[in-house]
Design an enzyme around this catalytic site. Structure first.
Site, PDB file in Angstrom:
ATOM      1  N   ARG A  24       0.840  -1.196   0.000  1.00 61.18           N
ATOM      2  CA  ARG A  24       0.000   0.000   0.000  1.00 61.18           C
ATOM      3  C   ARG A  24       0.876   1.246   0.000  1.00 61.18           C
ATOM      4  O   ARG A  24       2.011   1.220   0.470  1.00 61.18           O
ATOM      5  CB  ARG A  24      -0.908   0.003   1.236  1.00 61.18           C
ATOM      6  CG  ARG A  24      -1.803  -1.228   1.355  1.00 61.18           C
ATOM      7  CD  ARG A  24      -2.574  -1.207   2.663  1.00 61.18           C
ATOM      8  NE  ARG A  24      -3.480  -2.355   2.804  1.00 61.18           N
ATOM      9  CZ  ARG A  24      -3.163  -3.498   3.400  1.00 61.18           C
ATOM     10  NH1 ARG A  24      -1.940  -3.655   3.925  1.00 61.18           N
ATOM     11  NH2 ARG A  24      -4.032  -4.481   3.483  1.00 61.18           N
ATOM     12  N   LYS A  33      -1.818  -2.950   7.999  1.00 61.36           N
ATOM     13  CA  LYS A  33      -2.999  -2.604   8.783  1.00 61.36           C
ATOM     14  C   LYS A  33      -3.013  -3.392  10.085  1.00 61.36           C
ATOM     15  O   LYS A  33      -2.613  -4.548  10.130  1.00 61.36           O
ATOM     16  CB  LYS A  33      -4.265  -2.909   7.979  1.00 61.36           C
ATOM     17  CG  LYS A  33      -4.510  -1.933   6.835  1.00 61.36           C
ATOM     18  CD  LYS A  33      -5.848  -2.212   6.181  1.00 61.36           C
ATOM     19  CE  LYS A  33      -6.171  -1.180   5.120  1.00 61.36           C
ATOM     20  NZ  LYS A  33      -7.491  -1.414   4.489  1.00 61.36           N
ATOM     21  N   HIS A  46      -2.667   2.458  -5.615  1.00 66.47           N
ATOM     22  CA  HIS A  46      -3.441   1.250  -5.335  1.00 66.47           C
ATOM     23  C   HIS A  46      -3.691   0.469  -6.616  1.00 66.47           C
ATOM     24  O   HIS A  46      -3.853  -0.757  -6.586  1.00 66.47           O
ATOM     25  CB  HIS A  46      -4.770   1.615  -4.666  1.00 66.47           C
ATOM     26  CG  HIS A  46      -5.227   0.602  -3.660  1.00 66.47           C
ATOM     27  ND1 HIS A  46      -4.572   0.363  -2.465  1.00 66.47           N
ATOM     28  CD2 HIS A  46      -6.273  -0.268  -3.683  1.00 66.47           C
ATOM     29  CE1 HIS A  46      -5.194  -0.587  -1.798  1.00 66.47           C
ATOM     30  NE2 HIS A  46      -6.224  -0.993  -2.518  1.00 66.47           N
ATOM     31  N   ARG A 105      -0.934  -1.812  -7.025  1.00 66.05           N
ATOM     32  CA  ARG A 105      -1.144  -2.955  -6.116  1.00 66.05           C
ATOM     33  C   ARG A 105      -2.080  -3.965  -6.767  1.00 66.05           C
ATOM     34  O   ARG A 105      -1.817  -5.175  -6.770  1.00 66.05           O
ATOM     35  CB  ARG A 105      -1.715  -2.431  -4.802  1.00 66.05           C
ATOM     36  CG  ARG A 105      -2.096  -3.484  -3.750  1.00 66.05           C
ATOM     37  CD  ARG A 105      -2.481  -2.750  -2.462  1.00 66.05           C
ATOM     38  NE  ARG A 105      -3.188  -3.574  -1.516  1.00 66.05           N
ATOM     39  CZ  ARG A 105      -2.606  -4.350  -0.602  1.00 66.05           C
ATOM     40  NH1 ARG A 105      -1.296  -4.451  -0.568  1.00 66.05           N
ATOM     41  NH2 ARG A 105      -3.327  -5.042   0.261  1.00 66.05           N
ATOM     42  N   HIS A 138      -3.631  -9.179   3.314  1.00 66.51           N
ATOM     43  CA  HIS A 138      -5.079  -9.239   3.485  1.00 66.51           C
ATOM     44  C   HIS A 138      -5.429 -10.122   4.679  1.00 66.51           C
ATOM     45  O   HIS A 138      -4.908 -11.231   4.800  1.00 66.51           O
ATOM     46  CB  HIS A 138      -5.755  -9.816   2.239  1.00 66.51           C
ATOM     47  CG  HIS A 138      -5.803  -8.869   1.085  1.00 66.51           C
ATOM     48  ND1 HIS A 138      -5.953  -9.287  -0.219  1.00 66.51           N
ATOM     49  CD2 HIS A 138      -5.728  -7.506   1.029  1.00 66.51           C
ATOM     50  CE1 HIS A 138      -5.972  -8.238  -1.016  1.00 66.51           C
ATOM     51  NE2 HIS A 138      -5.823  -7.149  -0.284  1.00 66.51           N
ATOM     52  N   TYR A 171      -9.166 -10.631  -7.261  1.00 66.87           N
ATOM     53  CA  TYR A 171      -8.185 -10.640  -8.337  1.00 66.87           C
ATOM     54  C   TYR A 171      -8.338 -11.856  -9.241  1.00 66.87           C
ATOM     55  O   TYR A 171      -7.940 -11.822 -10.398  1.00 66.87           O
ATOM     56  CB  TYR A 171      -6.769 -10.566  -7.761  1.00 66.87           C
ATOM     57  CG  TYR A 171      -6.557  -9.309  -6.966  1.00 66.87           C
ATOM     58  CD1 TYR A 171      -6.579  -8.066  -7.583  1.00 66.87           C
ATOM     59  CD2 TYR A 171      -6.376  -9.352  -5.593  1.00 66.87           C
ATOM     60  CE1 TYR A 171      -6.419  -6.904  -6.863  1.00 66.87           C
ATOM     61  CE2 TYR A 171      -6.216  -8.192  -4.859  1.00 66.87           C
ATOM     62  CZ  TYR A 171      -6.243  -6.972  -5.495  1.00 66.87           C
ATOM     63  OH  TYR A 171      -6.093  -5.820  -4.775  1.00 66.87           O
TER      64      TYR A 171
END
Length: 289
Positions: free
Chosen positions: A140, A164, A235, A238, A261, A270
């Site tokens: 990110r 995150k 992004h 990404r 994730h 994806y």
């Protein structure tokens, strides 16, 4: 008082991103206005009425899904604190946001964006290193900006990323990204360092840690130079990296780990991008399509 306590809970206990905290507090302000500031009026009927008003105002499904999530988080928090006798959020139905397929570069466009000849611009070594690393790792933009010099392990070709929820992961990168990083760190970064630079890997023109807005401008500027390329943000790089990994045969679990994730469901979008491309190629190439 309630709003300030909820703000503190989101930031310190849930450790949510500043962007998510701002969005939730905005949602809560809307809910409290609907309740005329009275927490004792908060029940399932009031929640449904509030969300129905949002829907009637034409709010997007993604906004309604986030406001539903905020309401559930808030009512659960209030119930735990003893401010509500029960948790009405448990009775609230799920508003699911639509899963749209992200725009991505094809592999030729990615190659063209990264293989442009070097220029005399003093920013070029930094910009090239950032672009190579974004595409090589799929990190990110916030993770890129937070990188320190010591987060790059040149012996193993991996970077240490704090993602995150403050979860740390190691992400590999290839030779082109390593060469671009070495060029920046040896010939570029020493010219940009100031007393306040600290250990930041990427620096802005004043010597401080690079910010996300600058990285976005670099990405947009580079992709504008590639004919036929969609105008993507960091992004988008990404998304492109994840799509190309899967198209190259990487398994979904590995891509999930690389991207950081929490849920495999997030990574699965994806696979839809790749299938969508497969259909397009089939329609274009097959004589009986």
């Amino acid at each position: 008082m309630v709003v300030q306590e909820f703000d503190r809970y989101l930031r310190l206990e849930r450790d949510l991103s500043p962007h998510t905290v701002r969005a939730y507090l905005s949602d809560l302000a809307s809910l409290m206005a609907h309740l005329d500031g009275r927490l004792d009026r908060l029940d399932i009927a009031a929640l449904r009425e509030w969300l129905a008003e949002q829907h009637a105002e034409g709010k997007a499904r993604a906004t309604l899904a986030r406001r539903t999530a905020c309401a559930r988080t808030f009512t659960a928090y209030c119930h735990r604190r003893g401010w509500l006798p029960d948790d009405p959020g448990l009775l609230l139905g799920s508003a699911k946001a639509p899963r749209t397929l992200p725009a991505v570069l094809d592999q030729d466009q990615a190659r063209a964006a990264l293989d442009l000849p070097t220029s005399g611009d003093p920013k070029e070594p930094r910009d090239q290193a950032m672009l190579e690393l974004l595409y090589a790792t799929g990190i990110r933009v916030s993770e890129l900006c937070a990188l320190d010099v010591d987060d790059v392990d040149r012996d193993r070709n991996v970077i240490r990323v704090l993602g995150k929820g403050r979860k740390e992961r190691s992400v590999p990168f290839g030779g082109p990204a390593l060469r671009a990083l070495d060029r920046w760190c040896v010939h570029g970064r020493p010219l940009w360092i100031r007393q306040h630079s600290g250990p930041a890997l990427f620096l802005g023109v004043r010597g401080g840690r690079i910010d996300a807005g600058t990285v976005r401008r670099v990405v947009h500027g580079r992709l504008r130079s590639v004919e036929g390329s969609p105008d993507l943000s960091p992004h988008g790089l990404r998304h492109s990296a994840a799509t190309h990994l899967l198209e190259g045969g990487a398994d979904l679990r590995s891509v999930q780990e690389l991207l950081g994730h929490a849920s495999l469901n997030t990574t699965q979008i994806y696979t839809h991008v790749s299938i969508d491309r497969l259909r397009a190629a089939y329609r274009q190439a097959h004589p009986r399509a």
